[in-house]
Scaffold this active site. Structure first.
Site, PDB file in Angstrom:
ATOM      1  N   HIS A 161      -0.316  -2.230  -4.999  1.00  0.00           N
ATOM      2  CA  HIS A 161       0.648  -1.139  -5.137  1.00  0.00           C
ATOM      3  C   HIS A 161       2.071  -1.623  -4.902  1.00  0.00           C
ATOM      4  O   HIS A 161       2.515  -1.783  -3.772  1.00  0.00           O
ATOM      5  CB  HIS A 161       0.278  -0.016  -4.144  1.00  0.00           C
ATOM      6  CG  HIS A 161       1.212   1.147  -4.161  1.00  0.00           C
ATOM      7  ND1 HIS A 161       1.385   1.981  -3.072  1.00  0.00           N
ATOM      8  CD2 HIS A 161       2.031   1.620  -5.141  1.00  0.00           C
ATOM      9  CE1 HIS A 161       2.269   2.911  -3.376  1.00  0.00           C
ATOM     10  NE2 HIS A 161       2.677   2.714  -4.624  1.00  0.00           N
ATOM     11  N   GLU A 173       1.568  -2.953  -1.262  1.00  0.00           N
ATOM     12  CA  GLU A 173       0.439  -2.466  -0.475  1.00  0.00           C
ATOM     13  C   GLU A 173      -0.847  -2.977  -1.128  1.00  0.00           C
ATOM     14  O   GLU A 173      -1.063  -2.764  -2.319  1.00  0.00           O
ATOM     15  CB  GLU A 173       0.471  -0.935  -0.471  1.00  0.00           C
ATOM     16  CG  GLU A 173      -0.248  -0.280   0.663  1.00  0.00           C
ATOM     17  CD  GLU A 173       0.019   1.222   0.724  1.00  0.00           C
ATOM     18  OE1 GLU A 173      -0.159   1.793   1.805  1.00  0.00           O
ATOM     19  OE2 GLU A 173       0.391   1.827  -0.305  1.00  0.00           O
ATOM     20  N   ASN A 211       1.587   6.778   0.712  1.00  0.00           N
ATOM     21  CA  ASN A 211       1.723   8.141   0.198  1.00  0.00           C
ATOM     22  C   ASN A 211       0.985   9.189   1.013  1.00  0.00           C
ATOM     23  O   ASN A 211       1.280  10.378   0.896  1.00  0.00           O
ATOM     24  CB  ASN A 211       1.300   8.184  -1.268  1.00  0.00           C
ATOM     25  CG  ASN A 211       2.404   7.657  -2.159  1.00  0.00           C
ATOM     26  OD1 ASN A 211       3.580   7.941  -1.945  1.00  0.00           O
ATOM     27  ND2 ASN A 211       2.055   6.855  -3.155  1.00  0.00           N
TER      28      ASN A 211
END
Length: 305
Positions: A161, A173, A211
């Site tokens: 990510h 990530e 997130n």
């Protein structure tokens, strides 16, 4: 010379902001040849134009030389629509960077399993969707997930990510699916480091670390606006001046894309069934209106694109 990640050629599927950014840092920092594919030739043109602008900006600011910019740009090649995914058959690793839709990603990873080399690493840039679910779709036709071949195929899938804008943001990530092999994780991590990134690791939970923390914060800010607790400007100013955030949550939502924010919030809500993750009605209605934020000129703010 042996390269820790062993990636000699990278494929990137998706020529939007994320895909273009990943292609750029891979070519410029990791110095790896990149094959870029998007089914939209218009999007490819936009992506390459953005890449050229970013490289020119770095040269103008003295961050890189014009020779380094040219060398990086020359490493990026476009795979035409007639070749499609088959045109990336021989890559050592591919990064998928398309919109946050599980069915779309499942379809793409099934195609990867069918069309790409059986030892290629299959990475997804998803910011919220289960890597395990994606990996389960990366099986050759007729192969059982429990078989040695099935485990080996799914073991190539990893979450990588990157953050937007990719050339600027320092973090990647790294997320392991239940099926991901240690070799895949190690090589993906080494590649992200070669791209000049710091790597953090998250378990495969909805939204990962990034997130699962950020989106409820943004969603709560939208609910404050929806309920009339404060104005748009006062919400953003409070976070900028009171908490020293570089931008307010509503401006950040616009920057990310309201459609992307909604997709991630829905993934959190559906993945946990926890009411604290329920998307704001205002966010849903703005996406219904096709007000996506900075990307198309209208969100919580208006932009001249």
């Amino acid at each position: 010379m042996t390269i820790a990640h062993g990636i000699r050629t990278l494929g990137v599927l998706g020529a939007g902001q994320m895909g273009t950014g990943i292609a750029l840092v891979s070519a410029l920092r990791a110095k790896v040849p990149v094959l870029l594919y998007d089914r939209s030739s218009e999007q490819v043109t936009k992506g390459l134009s953005l890449m050229d602008k970013l490289l020119a900006k770095d040269v103008a600011k003295g961050r890189i030389t014009s020779e380094e910019a040219k060398e990086a740009r020359d490493k990026v090649s476009v795979v035409g629509p007639e070749a499609g995914i088959k045109g990336m058959r021989d890559v050592d690793m591919i990064v998928e960077a398309v919109s946050e839709s599980l069915p779309l990603k499942q379809s793409i990873f099934a195609s990867f399993a069918a069309e790409l080399r059986p030892d290629a690493i299959l990475a997804t840039n998803t910011s919220s969707i289960s890597i395990t679910k994606i990996a389960a779709s990366a099986l050759p036709s007729g192969v059982s997930a429990a078989s040695e071949e099935g485990k080996k195929s799914a073991g190539r899938v990893v979450g990588l990510h990157f953050f937007n804008p990719v050339p600027v943001m320092k973090l990647v990530e790294l997320i392991s699916a239940l099926q991901t092999s240690q070799d895949t994780l190690d090589r993906a991590r080494a590649f992200a480091i070669a791209c000049g990134k710091e790597v953090t690791i998250s378990k495969d939970v909805p939204g990962f670390v990034s997130n699962a923390l950020l989106m409820p914060f943004i969603n709560e800010a939208i609910m404050c606006l929806e309920k009339g607790t404060a104005t748009r400007d006062d919400i953003d100013t409070t976070l900028k001046l009171g908490m020293n955030h570089p931008m307010g949550p509503l401006q950040l939502a616009d920057f990310i894309g309201l459609d992307t924010c909604l997709a991630i919030q829905q993934t959190l809500y559906e993945g946990t069934r926890d009411s604290k993750y329920r998307p704001s009605v205002l966010l849903e209605r703005m996406v219904d209106a096709q007000w996506y934020g900075r990307k198309n000129g209208k969100g919580f703010y208006e932009y001249k694109n």
